[in-house]
Design an enzyme around this catalytic site. Structure first.
Site, PDB file in Angstrom:
ATOM      1  N   ASP A  60       0.794  -1.188   0.053  1.00 10.19           N
ATOM      2  CA  ASP A  60       0.004  -0.155   0.128  1.00 10.19           C
ATOM      3  C   ASP A  60       0.958   1.373  -0.128  1.00 10.19           C
ATOM      4  O   ASP A  60       0.774   2.087   0.981  1.00 10.19           O
ATOM      5  CB  ASP A  60      -0.948   0.068   1.258  1.00 10.19           C
ATOM      6  CG  ASP A  60      -1.975  -1.144   1.175  1.00 10.19           C
ATOM      7  OD1 ASP A  60      -2.782  -1.265   0.805  1.00 10.19           O
ATOM      8  OD2 ASP A  60      -1.432  -2.312   1.579  1.00 10.19           O
ATOM      9  N   ASP A  93      -1.779  -2.629  -3.955  1.00 12.48           N
ATOM     10  CA  ASP A  93      -2.015  -1.233  -3.842  1.00 12.48           C
ATOM     11  C   ASP A  93      -0.486  -0.559  -4.153  1.00 12.48           C
ATOM     12  O   ASP A  93      -0.306   0.358  -3.511  1.00 12.48           O
ATOM     13  CB  ASP A  93      -2.580  -0.823  -2.608  1.00 12.48           C
ATOM     14  CG  ASP A  93      -4.126  -0.978  -2.709  1.00 12.48           C
ATOM     15  OD1 ASP A  93      -4.541  -1.665  -3.883  1.00 12.48           O
ATOM     16  OD2 ASP A  93      -4.820  -0.530  -1.941  1.00 12.48           O
ATOM     17  N   TYR A  96      -1.230   4.631  -5.993  1.00  6.95           N
ATOM     18  CA  TYR A  96      -2.556   5.478  -5.802  1.00  6.95           C
ATOM     19  C   TYR A  96      -2.879   6.624  -6.659  1.00  6.95           C
ATOM     20  O   TYR A  96      -1.797   6.994  -7.031  1.00  6.95           O
ATOM     21  CB  TYR A  96      -2.437   5.875  -4.192  1.00  6.95           C
ATOM     22  CG  TYR A  96      -2.425   4.990  -3.237  1.00  6.95           C
ATOM     23  CD1 TYR A  96      -3.825   4.230  -3.061  1.00  6.95           C
ATOM     24  CD2 TYR A  96      -1.577   4.247  -2.552  1.00  6.95           C
ATOM     25  CE1 TYR A  96      -4.027   3.331  -1.864  1.00  6.95           C
ATOM     26  CE2 TYR A  96      -1.531   3.223  -1.683  1.00  6.95           C
ATOM     27  CZ  TYR A  96      -2.886   2.477  -1.522  1.00  6.95           C
ATOM     28  OH  TYR A  96      -3.142   1.440  -0.759  1.00  6.95           O
ATOM     29  N   ASN A 131      -6.689  -3.709  -4.917  1.00  8.34           N
ATOM     30  CA  ASN A 131      -7.882  -3.116  -5.445  1.00  8.34           C
ATOM     31  C   ASN A 131      -7.648  -1.877  -6.296  1.00  8.34           C
ATOM     32  O   ASN A 131      -8.403  -1.552  -7.485  1.00  8.34           O
ATOM     33  CB  ASN A 131      -8.947  -3.054  -4.477  1.00  8.34           C
ATOM     34  CG  ASN A 131      -8.743  -2.507  -3.094  1.00  8.34           C
ATOM     35  OD1 ASN A 131      -7.565  -2.758  -2.633  1.00  8.34           O
ATOM     36  ND2 ASN A 131      -9.339  -1.330  -2.795  1.00  8.34           N
ATOM     37  N   HIS A 225      -3.150  -9.338  -1.512  1.00  7.62           N
ATOM     38  CA  HIS A 225      -3.378  -8.279  -1.231  1.00  7.62           C
ATOM     39  C   HIS A 225      -4.416  -7.962  -0.006  1.00  7.62           C
ATOM     40  O   HIS A 225      -3.978  -7.446   0.968  1.00  7.62           O
ATOM     41  CB  HIS A 225      -3.917  -7.133  -2.324  1.00  7.62           C
ATOM     42  CG  HIS A 225      -4.183  -5.758  -1.946  1.00  7.62           C
ATOM     43  ND1 HIS A 225      -3.266  -5.001  -1.525  1.00  7.62           N
ATOM     44  CD2 HIS A 225      -5.518  -5.258  -1.745  1.00  7.62           C
ATOM     45  CE1 HIS A 225      -3.823  -3.753  -1.133  1.00  7.62           C
ATOM     46  NE2 HIS A 225      -5.085  -3.937  -1.192  1.00  7.62           N
ATOM     47  N   HIS A 234     -10.964  -2.637   7.184  1.00  6.76           N
ATOM     48  CA  HIS A 234     -11.661  -3.372   6.438  1.00  6.76           C
ATOM     49  C   HIS A 234     -12.101  -4.706   6.905  1.00  6.76           C
ATOM     50  O   HIS A 234     -13.118  -5.433   6.465  1.00  6.76           O
ATOM     51  CB  HIS A 234     -10.701  -3.907   5.330  1.00  6.76           C
ATOM     52  CG  HIS A 234     -10.389  -2.902   4.352  1.00  6.76           C
ATOM     53  ND1 HIS A 234      -9.159  -2.293   4.149  1.00  6.76           N
ATOM     54  CD2 HIS A 234     -11.014  -1.982   3.460  1.00  6.76           C
ATOM     55  CE1 HIS A 234      -8.980  -1.340   3.242  1.00  6.76           C
ATOM     56  NE2 HIS A 234     -10.054  -1.100   2.971  1.00  6.76           N
ATOM     57  N   HIS A 260      -3.566  -4.299   2.209  1.00  6.28           N
ATOM     58  CA  HIS A 260      -4.993  -3.658   2.040  1.00  6.28           C
ATOM     59  C   HIS A 260      -5.355  -3.026   3.623  1.00  6.28           C
ATOM     60  O   HIS A 260      -5.775  -1.740   3.262  1.00  6.28           O
ATOM     61  CB  HIS A 260      -5.997  -4.700   2.035  1.00  6.28           C
ATOM     62  CG  HIS A 260      -7.336  -4.468   1.630  1.00  6.28           C
ATOM     63  ND1 HIS A 260      -7.488  -3.486   0.728  1.00  6.28           N
ATOM     64  CD2 HIS A 260      -8.560  -4.657   2.096  1.00  6.28           C
ATOM     65  CE1 HIS A 260      -9.010  -3.408   0.358  1.00  6.28           C
ATOM     66  NE2 HIS A 260      -9.626  -3.950   1.271  1.00  6.28           N
ATOM     67  N   ASP A 261      -5.200  -3.243   4.872  1.00  7.62           N
ATOM     68  CA  ASP A 261      -5.389  -2.830   5.966  1.00  7.62           C
ATOM     69  C   ASP A 261      -3.975  -1.999   6.238  1.00  7.62           C
ATOM     70  O   ASP A 261      -2.974  -2.445   6.134  1.00  7.62           O
ATOM     71  CB  ASP A 261      -5.634  -3.403   7.029  1.00  7.62           C
ATOM     72  CG  ASP A 261      -7.161  -3.725   7.378  1.00  7.62           C
ATOM     73  OD1 ASP A 261      -7.919  -2.717   6.729  1.00  7.62           O
ATOM     74  OD2 ASP A 261      -7.694  -4.236   7.948  1.00  7.62           O
ATOM     75  N   HIS A 262      -3.880  -0.666   6.498  1.00 10.59           N
ATOM     76  CA  HIS A 262      -2.888   0.354   6.284  1.00 10.59           C
ATOM     77  C   HIS A 262      -2.180   0.256   7.557  1.00 10.59           C
ATOM     78  O   HIS A 262      -2.331   1.226   8.545  1.00 10.59           O
ATOM     79  CB  HIS A 262      -2.841   1.681   5.858  1.00 10.59           C
ATOM     80  CG  HIS A 262      -3.570   1.727   4.336  1.00 10.59           C
ATOM     81  ND1 HIS A 262      -3.613   2.949   3.681  1.00 10.59           N
ATOM     82  CD2 HIS A 262      -3.694   0.771   3.439  1.00 10.59           C
ATOM     83  CE1 HIS A 262      -4.257   2.664   2.449  1.00 10.59           C
ATOM     84  NE2 HIS A 262      -3.964   1.361   2.263  1.00 10.59           N
TER      85      HIS A 262
END
Ligand SMILES: *[C@@H]1O[C@H](CO)[C@@H](O)[C@H](O)[C@H]1NC(C)=O
Length: 341
Positions: A60, A93, A96, A131, A225, A234, A260-262
């Site tokens: 991410d 990710d 961005y 995503n 991811h 999430h 996915h979770d930052h």
């Protein structure tokens, strides 16, 4: 393919000899497709001379250096040097907010090449898609043109990295998540190559399952991811708990690694040896956005950072670092010797 190219370039060969080589190549390819009982593309990576392997994991990240992306990159370089890492894994990710526009998108260099500049990070990067990557031109990220611009770059939808003591299975998890398909008005996704969706998912699961069954590696690691289990924003990904997790547990996977979770996170499991490791702190973090009552939660950090993995034949060392390179959490897993007596 390689065999056939060699034959074409050598024009001095006699016709009969050429035919024989064609025949041998054909037989060889036929045998390969029978013995390798998985369609998963396999990449080989050598281990160090003493049989160990070390790598960093970041997720991410692509924000042109902003939100401490550059600070995290700097510390990755320092730790990477110290550990003499073999490669880097990205949990997706990558760019961005909406992936890459095309292969010429300057974001590729602005968020990747000009950020991860440390000498120790000029190793192969093995990337999966997140995503946000699906919101741009997915085929640009998969294009060999990017690997020509920057040799570190390697990205496929799903593949197997075979590194002797470890088999690392990279899984394209975005197509599993139903909400991206049921609320398409929120964002535009590039589903080329993924439809029909159910067939695509069934094939990914079948390929991963047969490759896992076939694997004889000491360590089995799966990278995707999306979260399977998380205390973060999430939440658990139900589709992966239902469809992917049973395959991982049946095949004694050691680690599932995601972004996915930052955040940075470590969750253990009571039903199987699998441990859930989140490394999604490559740039923007989500302060305070988590629940501490998660079963098995060993560690959670809601700031930026990355993770390191050191694998030896009989033990694994996992460590999490913040944006200052400070170690926040570490743990060790031992592998039992399997005596033949
Ligand atoms: C950068 O990291 C520091 C230390 O964790 C943190 O205090 C700061 O808020 C971060 N900056 C951004 C923009 O996230």
């Amino acid at each position: 393919m390689l065999n056939i190219n060699v034959v074409f370039h050598n024009k001095s060969m006699k016709g009969g000899y050429l035919l024989l080589i064609f025949f041998i190549s054909f037989m060889y390819l036929s045998i390969c497709s029978i013995t390798v009982n998985s369609e998963l593309e396999t990449i080989q990576h050598p281990v160090k001379s003493e049989g160990s392997l070390s790598f960093l994991v970041v997720g991410d990240w692509g924000r042109r250096g902003a939100y401490n992306q550059s600070q995290v990159a700097l510390q990755m370089g320092r730790i990477g040097e110290k550990m003499d890492i073999d490669f880097v894994i990205s949990t997706g990710d990558n760019f961005y907010d909406d992936g890459l526009k095309n292969v010429d998108d300057p974001a590729f260099e602005e968020s990747f090449s000009r950020i991860y500049t440390a000498k120790s990070l000029q190793k192969q990067w093995y990337n999966v898609l997140g995503n946000h990557d699906y919101r741009g031109d997915v085929e640009a990220q998969l294009s060999p043109i990017l690997s020509q611009i920057d040799r570190k770059w390697f990205c496929k939808r799903s593949f197997l990295l075979n590194a002797e003591i470890a088999d690392i299975f990279f899984v394209d998890t975005t197509p599993f998540v139903t909400k991206y398909f049921t609320y398409p008005k929120d964002h535009k996704y590039d589903w080329r190559g993924v439809t029909p969706r159910q067939t695509y998912i069934a094939n990914v699961l079948k390929d991963v399952e047969s490759a896992l069954e076939y694997s004889t590696a000491k360590w089995k690691i799966v990278v995707g991811h999306h979260t399977i289990r998380t205390a973060g924003h999430h939440g658990d990904t139900k589709e992966l708990i239902d469809q992917l997790l049973p395959i991982l547990q049946a095949n004694d996977v050691d680690f599932y690694i995601n972004g996915h979770d930052h955040c940075l996170q470590h969750i253990s499991c009571t039903e199987s040896p699998i441990q859930f490791l989140t490394s999604g702190g490559g740039s923007k973090a989500w302060k305070g956005d988590f629940k501490l009552n998660k079963v098995g939660l060993e560690f959670y950090y809601d700031g930026q950072g990355f993770m390191s993995v050191q694998l030896n034949p009989n033990n694994a060392h996992i460590k999490y670092y913040d944006a200052f390179g400070k170690a926040l959490h570490k743990f060790k897993v031992l592998k039992q010797f399997h005596s033949s007596i």
